[in-house]
Design an enzyme around this catalytic site. Structure first.
Site, mmCIF file in Angstrom:
data_model
loop_
_atom_site.group_PDB
_atom_site.id
_atom_site.type_symbol
_atom_site.label_atom_id
_atom_site.label_comp_id
_atom_site.label_asym_id
_atom_site.label_seq_id
_atom_site.Cartn_x
_atom_site.Cartn_y
_atom_site.Cartn_z
ATOM 1 N N GLY A 58 -16.825 5.086 18.581
ATOM 2 C CA GLY A 58 -18.098 6.111 18.031
ATOM 3 C C GLY A 58 -18.353 5.954 16.635
ATOM 4 N N TYR A 159 4.199 -4.440 -11.601
ATOM 5 C CA TYR A 159 3.320 -3.334 -10.680
ATOM 6 C C TYR A 159 3.343 -2.096 -11.275
ATOM 7 C CZ TYR A 159 3.194 -0.568 -6.139
ATOM 8 O OH TYR A 159 2.675 0.311 -5.243
ATOM 9 N N LYS A 163 -0.223 -0.253 -12.193
ATOM 10 C CA LYS A 163 -0.172 1.199 -11.444
ATOM 11 C C LYS A 163 -0.750 2.388 -12.680
ATOM 12 C CE LYS A 163 -0.442 0.190 -7.052
ATOM 13 N NZ LYS A 163 -1.379 0.395 -6.397
HETATM 14 P P1 NAP Z 1 0.605 -3.262 2.502
HETATM 15 O O1 NAP Z 1 0.923 -2.711 3.680
HETATM 16 O O2 NAP Z 1 1.256 -4.367 1.953
HETATM 17 O O3 NAP Z 1 -1.139 -3.732 2.825
HETATM 18 C C1 NAP Z 1 -1.874 -4.233 1.682
HETATM 19 C C2 NAP Z 1 -3.236 -4.250 1.786
HETATM 20 O O4 NAP Z 1 -3.862 -5.021 0.756
HETATM 21 C C3 NAP Z 1 -3.254 -5.172 2.986
HETATM 22 O O5 NAP Z 1 -4.501 -4.919 3.829
HETATM 23 C C4 NAP Z 1 -3.888 -6.627 2.313
HETATM 24 O O6 NAP Z 1 -4.736 -7.365 2.945
HETATM 25 C C5 NAP Z 1 -4.626 -6.179 0.849
HETATM 26 N N1 NAP Z 1 -4.458 -7.156 0.107
HETATM 27 C C6 NAP Z 1 -3.561 -7.403 -0.761
HETATM 28 N N2 NAP Z 1 -3.902 -8.557 -1.574
HETATM 29 C C7 NAP Z 1 -5.291 -8.518 -1.235
HETATM 30 C C8 NAP Z 1 -6.439 -9.448 -1.878
HETATM 31 N N3 NAP Z 1 -6.073 -10.582 -2.848
HETATM 32 N N4 NAP Z 1 -7.519 -9.228 -1.501
HETATM 33 C C9 NAP Z 1 -7.868 -8.326 -0.294
HETATM 34 N N5 NAP Z 1 -7.132 -7.693 0.092
HETATM 35 C C10 NAP Z 1 -5.716 -7.635 -0.309
HETATM 36 O O7 NAP Z 1 0.595 -2.194 1.660
HETATM 37 P P2 NAP Z 1 0.487 -0.687 1.443
HETATM 38 O O8 NAP Z 1 1.825 -0.088 1.722
HETATM 39 O O9 NAP Z 1 -0.378 -0.153 2.810
HETATM 40 O O10 NAP Z 1 0.087 -0.347 0.290
HETATM 41 C C11 NAP Z 1 -1.376 -0.019 -0.061
HETATM 42 C C12 NAP Z 1 -1.554 0.735 -1.463
HETATM 43 O O11 NAP Z 1 -0.624 1.782 -1.845
HETATM 44 C C13 NAP Z 1 -1.185 -0.397 -2.426
HETATM 45 O O12 NAP Z 1 -1.901 -0.290 -3.479
HETATM 46 C C14 NAP Z 1 0.331 -0.143 -2.581
HETATM 47 O O13 NAP Z 1 0.543 -0.318 -4.163
HETATM 48 C C15 NAP Z 1 0.007 1.637 -2.820
HETATM 49 N N6 NAP Z 1 1.330 2.246 -2.556
HETATM 50 C C16 NAP Z 1 2.234 1.839 -1.317
HETATM 51 C C17 NAP Z 1 3.355 2.644 -1.185
HETATM 52 C C18 NAP Z 1 4.327 2.282 0.076
HETATM 53 O O14 NAP Z 1 5.417 3.154 -0.042
HETATM 54 N N7 NAP Z 1 3.810 1.660 0.876
HETATM 55 C C19 NAP Z 1 3.886 3.453 -2.277
HETATM 56 C C20 NAP Z 1 2.988 3.604 -3.580
HETATM 57 C C21 NAP Z 1 1.992 3.015 -3.604
HETATM 58 P P3 NAP Z 1 -4.541 -8.938 3.450
HETATM 59 O O15 NAP Z 1 -3.074 -9.234 3.384
HETATM 60 O O16 NAP Z 1 -5.215 -8.959 4.657
HETATM 61 O O17 NAP Z 1 -5.489 -9.330 2.395
#
Ligand code: NAP
Length: 251
Positions: A58, A159, A163
């Site tokens: 929805g 990284y 950030k």
């Molecule tokens: P993830 O599972 O690796 O997912 C990353 C996302 O970014 C995916 O949807 C990917 O989609 C997209 N992406 C990467 N490069 C791209 C590009 N060039 N164009 C468009 N989309 C792109 O990462 P996550 O853990 O969910 O992290 C999400 C955010 O949180 C990030 O900024 C990360 O630095 C931050 N973060 C994560 C953690 C953690 O513990 N997981 C901790 C601190 C901060 P596609 O591959 O389909 O393009």
């Protein structure tokens, strides 16, 4: 998912990196709050499936496949959203990548790639979103940082730089656009269960989790809750803030 509309009313939101992990959870949460979501990632199939899932519950969502490393694609993204919807209210810059390595061995390519996706693309999307948000005299820019941007981390100088840069970028935008009703904030996750952390050695994760006051990793939905709050009218007096959602890692 329910189609319940929040008191804030339907708004148009872009969520980058919506194909999985934290971005997917944010998109689902903002859609459940009644907003129209533009799902951005490179994986076309994943965001189309998510758009269909939101639609069948929805909600309203469209998939917009885009590589954020491509400047032209980033420019036409916001333009296209404003053309189709007539407005842009919420921008969640969540897409992010890692290319880890110690500084002695870090290549220029890995440095530039991470800065390009995690910082430059965010700057370009915020710049493009500023005008439509100012026009609507209401806007929410929410940039997903990391505790690493505040603490640094061995093996992640690229990284961490991106950030940390995101914090300066966001706070500056908050100062520039505050008078126009646009807020800009950073949500800084700690250790969250996604593909990004799945790649880390199990023992390293276990050791890190033991040090956390909350003794567990976070869930993507817990980041989504913080984003949903900042994106709502309840977050109206918060700007230039860095909200750590980290199980107490920085405490
Ligand atoms: P993830 O599972 O690796 O997912 C990353 C996302 O970014 C995916 O949807 C990917 O989609 C997209 N992406 C990467 N490069 C791209 C590009 N060039 N164009 C468009 N989309 C792109 O990462 P996550 O853990 O969910 O992290 C999400 C955010 O949180 C990030 O900024 C990360 O630095 C931050 N973060 C994560 C953690 C953690 O513990 N997981 C901790 C601190 C901060 P596609 O591959 O389909 O393009």
């Amino acid at each position: 998912m329910t189609a319940a509309r929040s008191m804030d009313g339907p708004r148009v939101a872009i969520v980058t990196g919506a194909s999985r992990g934290i971005g997917r959870a944010i998109a689902l949460r903002l859609a459940a709050d009644g907003h129209s979501i533009v799902l951005v990632a490179r994986s076309k199939d994943a965001i189309e499936t998510l758009a269909a899932e939101i639609g069948s519950g929805g909600g309203i969502a469209e998939a917009c496949a885009c590589d954020l490393a491509d400047d032209a694609a980033v420019d036409s993204l916001v333009e296209g959203v404003v053309e189709r919807h007539g407005r842009l209210d919420i921008l969640v810059n969540n897409a992010g990548i890692t290319r880890d390595g110690l500084i002695l061995r870090m290549s220029d390519e890995d440095f530039d790639l991470v800065l390009g996706t995690n910082l430059r693309a965010v700057f370009r999307l915020c710049r493009a979103a500023a005008r439509p948000m100012m026009r609507g005299r209401w806007g929410r820019m929410i940039n997903i940082g990391s505790v690493v941007g505040l603490m640094g981390n061995a093996g992640q100088c690229n990284y961490a730089a991106a950030k940390a840069g995101l914090i300066g970028l966001t706070r500056s935008i908050g100062k520039e656009l505050g008078g126009k009703g646009v807020t800009a904030n950073v949500v800084a996750p700690g250790f969250i269960e996604t593909d990004m952390t799945e790649a880390l050695p199990e023992q390293l994760v276990q050791e890190a989790v033991k040090q956390l006051p909350l003794r567990r990793m976070g869930r993507p939905e817990e980041i989504a809750d913080a984003v949903a709050f900042l994106a709502s009218d309840r977050g109206s007096y918060i700007t230039g803030h860095v909200l750590a959602v980290d199980g107490g890692m920085l405490s």
